[in-house]
Design a protein around this motif. Structure first.
Motif, mmCIF file in Angstrom:
data_model
loop_
_atom_site.group_PDB
_atom_site.id
_atom_site.type_symbol
_atom_site.label_atom_id
_atom_site.label_comp_id
_atom_site.label_asym_id
_atom_site.label_seq_id
_atom_site.Cartn_x
_atom_site.Cartn_y
_atom_site.Cartn_z
ATOM 1 N N HIS A 86 0.890 -0.775 0.039
ATOM 2 C CA HIS A 86 0.132 0.176 -0.028
ATOM 3 C C HIS A 86 0.754 1.677 -0.029
ATOM 4 C CE1 HIS A 86 0.329 0.720 4.422
ATOM 5 N NE2 HIS A 86 0.655 -0.557 4.938
ATOM 6 N N ASP A 119 5.896 1.156 6.908
ATOM 7 C CA ASP A 119 4.775 1.026 6.818
ATOM 8 C C ASP A 119 4.566 1.820 5.947
ATOM 9 O OD1 ASP A 119 2.260 -0.051 7.087
ATOM 10 O OD2 ASP A 119 2.058 0.422 8.533
ATOM 11 N N MET A 120 4.437 0.926 4.785
ATOM 12 C CA MET A 120 5.256 0.784 4.321
ATOM 13 C C MET A 120 5.991 1.211 2.809
ATOM 14 S SD MET A 120 2.416 -2.637 2.581
ATOM 15 C CE MET A 120 3.562 -3.209 1.378
ATOM 16 N N GLU A 153 -5.362 2.071 2.348
ATOM 17 C CA GLU A 153 -5.880 0.527 3.017
ATOM 18 C C GLU A 153 -4.975 1.335 5.123
ATOM 19 O OE1 GLU A 153 -3.702 -2.175 5.922
ATOM 20 O OE2 GLU A 153 -2.186 -0.692 5.784
ATOM 21 N N GLU A 154 -4.688 2.101 5.192
ATOM 22 C CA GLU A 154 -4.283 2.549 6.496
ATOM 23 C C GLU A 154 -6.057 3.034 6.643
ATOM 24 O OE1 GLU A 154 -2.574 1.602 7.961
ATOM 25 O OE2 GLU A 154 -0.235 1.864 7.203
ATOM 26 N N GLU A 180 4.404 -6.192 4.032
ATOM 27 C CA GLU A 180 3.788 -4.957 5.339
ATOM 28 C C GLU A 180 4.939 -6.172 5.688
ATOM 29 O OE1 GLU A 180 1.977 -3.359 5.606
ATOM 30 O OE2 GLU A 180 -0.468 -3.681 4.896
ATOM 31 N N PRO A 181 4.936 -3.789 7.131
ATOM 32 C CA PRO A 181 6.183 -4.450 8.094
ATOM 33 C C PRO A 181 6.440 -5.699 8.503
ATOM 34 C CG PRO A 181 4.602 -3.113 8.779
ATOM 35 C CD PRO A 181 4.267 -2.756 7.450
HETATM 36 ZN ZN LIG Z 1 0.408 -1.033 6.745
#
Ligand SMILES: [Zn+2]
Length: 420
Positions: A86, A119-120, A153-154, A180-181
């Motif tokens: 994302h 992120d990210m 996404e967030e 992703e992290p």
């Molecule tokens: Zn993320």
């Protein structure tokens, strides 16, 4: 024309690592906060990158301010890997809490600084970099790579990965890697599901001066139920025998990360957070209504019926009339089996590059992985990060993590797509 070997591609990824660090820095300098603003600037930047690399792409989605970018490399036949990331970041928040400009993208001797490094955007940069290396080297792929970059996404993901999956973009994929992290030594192979419970208590209004003598206080009724709600966390997941190993590892590593004794059990158990409450009109009125929202996360194997059964018994036990609830169902806990190709391939390469044991594990949060797993696609998360700064201040990422992730992505793609 001779095609490059896996080893030559690895070498290329090492030699061009400065380019990857630069790409992360440039992405950080484009603020793409969500929920504020439009994602257009960062989307344009990525599209230009793909164009310059000669990788065909397309913009899609159902919101022009929050579009998805899809790109493809390779042939239609053979193994198909989705790479997902994302582009949006959570807001920087209170600037005075930062030791540096959140959108500086400064590269120090060991780190890259700024909102979204972990992120990210470092993960996204790694995916773009890996595709560019494969493209410009002329590597022969027995299969294809499909890039899915989303810009929402967030803030719930309404316009992102779920949309792509529901509109055929993930069809017939054999694996999905989400950057992703994660910690460098753990591959996330399972996430929790979730639901919201909206509890409602109805009472009877009266003058506040008669409180306790007349009327029926909805807030006090709600308080009785809320008091017993933590019992939901005694519900345990139902794990298969083949998942025991990853479960035990996850409990241990979660406890280390969260730093709270006993917190590792959040992986095995339901979690329940009473996060919102409202009720009453004025201090001098007996409240006739109260509402509370509970965020419940479900471990693997627990369905919503188990939650409903316990909730009903808690409410019955409280012995108060007028309590009702709505369930807003999101998803079940979801996972990928440890022996899936994507898990084993990334594990092998991460172990080789880092020189340490890499462990498949479950996460206590939820993620976009569920959208792909719902399509039957084995899906993992593995991305460069310093997990402490995520969704907080002074976010950063170690250059070593970024550079290693770029190599791990290139090597894993080579292995899954038959580059020897
Ligand atoms: Zn993320």
């Amino acid at each position: 024309m001779t095609h490059p070997t896996r080893e030559q591609l690895h070498q290329m990824a090492q030699e061009k690592s400065g380019e990857l660090v630069q790409l992360v820095s440039e992405l950080i300098q484009i603020p793409s906060e969500n929920p504020t603003g439009s994602q257009r600037p960062v989307v344009d930047f990525v599209e230009n990158y793909l164009k310059a690399a000669g990788i065909p792409y397309e913009e899609t989605g159902n919101n022009p301010e929050f579009p998805c970018i899809v790109a493809k490399l390779g042939s239609d036949e053979g193994f198909s890997v989705i790479l997902n990331g994302h582009l949006d970041v959570v807001p920087a928040g209170d600037r005075s809490q930062w030791d540096f400009d959140p959108f500086c993208g400064t590269v120090t001797d060991k780190q890259i600084l700024g909102r979204g490094t972990s992120d990210m955007k470092a993960g996204v940069a790694g995916l773009l970099f890996a595709m560019k290396i494969l493209k410009e080297s002329g590597a022969e792929l027995r299969g294809n790579i499909r890039l899915h970059l989303v810009s929402d996404e967030e803030s719930g993901g309404e316009y992102g990965s779920t949309w792509l999956c529901e509109h055929g973009y993930a069809e017939k994929a054999d694996a999905c890697l989400i950057a992703e992290p994660t910690s460098s030594n753990d591959i996330e192979i399972g996430q929790k599901g979730g639901l919201h419970i909206v509890l409602k208590a109805a009472g009877k209004s009266a003058h506040g001066s008669l409180g306790g003598f007349k009327g029926d206080n909805a807030i006090l009724k709600m308080a009785k139920v809320l008091d017993k709600l933590p019992r939901l966390t005694t519900i345990e997941g139902h794990f298969k025998d083949s998942q025991r190993h990853a479960l035990e590892n996850s409990i241990r590593s979660t406890e280390e990360k969260v730093g709270e004794p006993g917190s590792g059990e959040v992986i095995r158990h339901v979690s329940a957070n009473v996060g919102l409450i409202s009720g009453g009109t004025r201090p001098n009125m007996v409240p006739d209504y109260c509402e509370a929202t509970v965020d419940v996360r479900l471990p693997i194997g627990v369905d919503h019926q188990e939650i409903v059964d316990m909730l009903d018994s808690i409410i019955a036990e409280c012995g108060v009339e007028g309590i009702t609830y709505d369930l807003h169902w999101k998803s079940e806990g979801n996972y990928t089996d440890e022996d899936a190709v994507i898990v084993q391939t990334v594990k092998k390469n991460a172990e080789a590059v880092w020189g340490l044991e890499v462990i498949p594990a479950y996460q206590w949060a939820s993620s976009d992985a569920r959208a792909y797993r719902a399509q039957g696609i084995p899906t993992i998360q593995y991305g460069p990060a310093n997990t402490e700064g995520i969704h907080s201040y002074n976010e950063n990422v170690d250059i070593e993590d970024v550079v290693n992730a770029g190599q791990i992505y290139v090597l894993s793609l080579c292995d899954m797509l038959g580059v020897e």
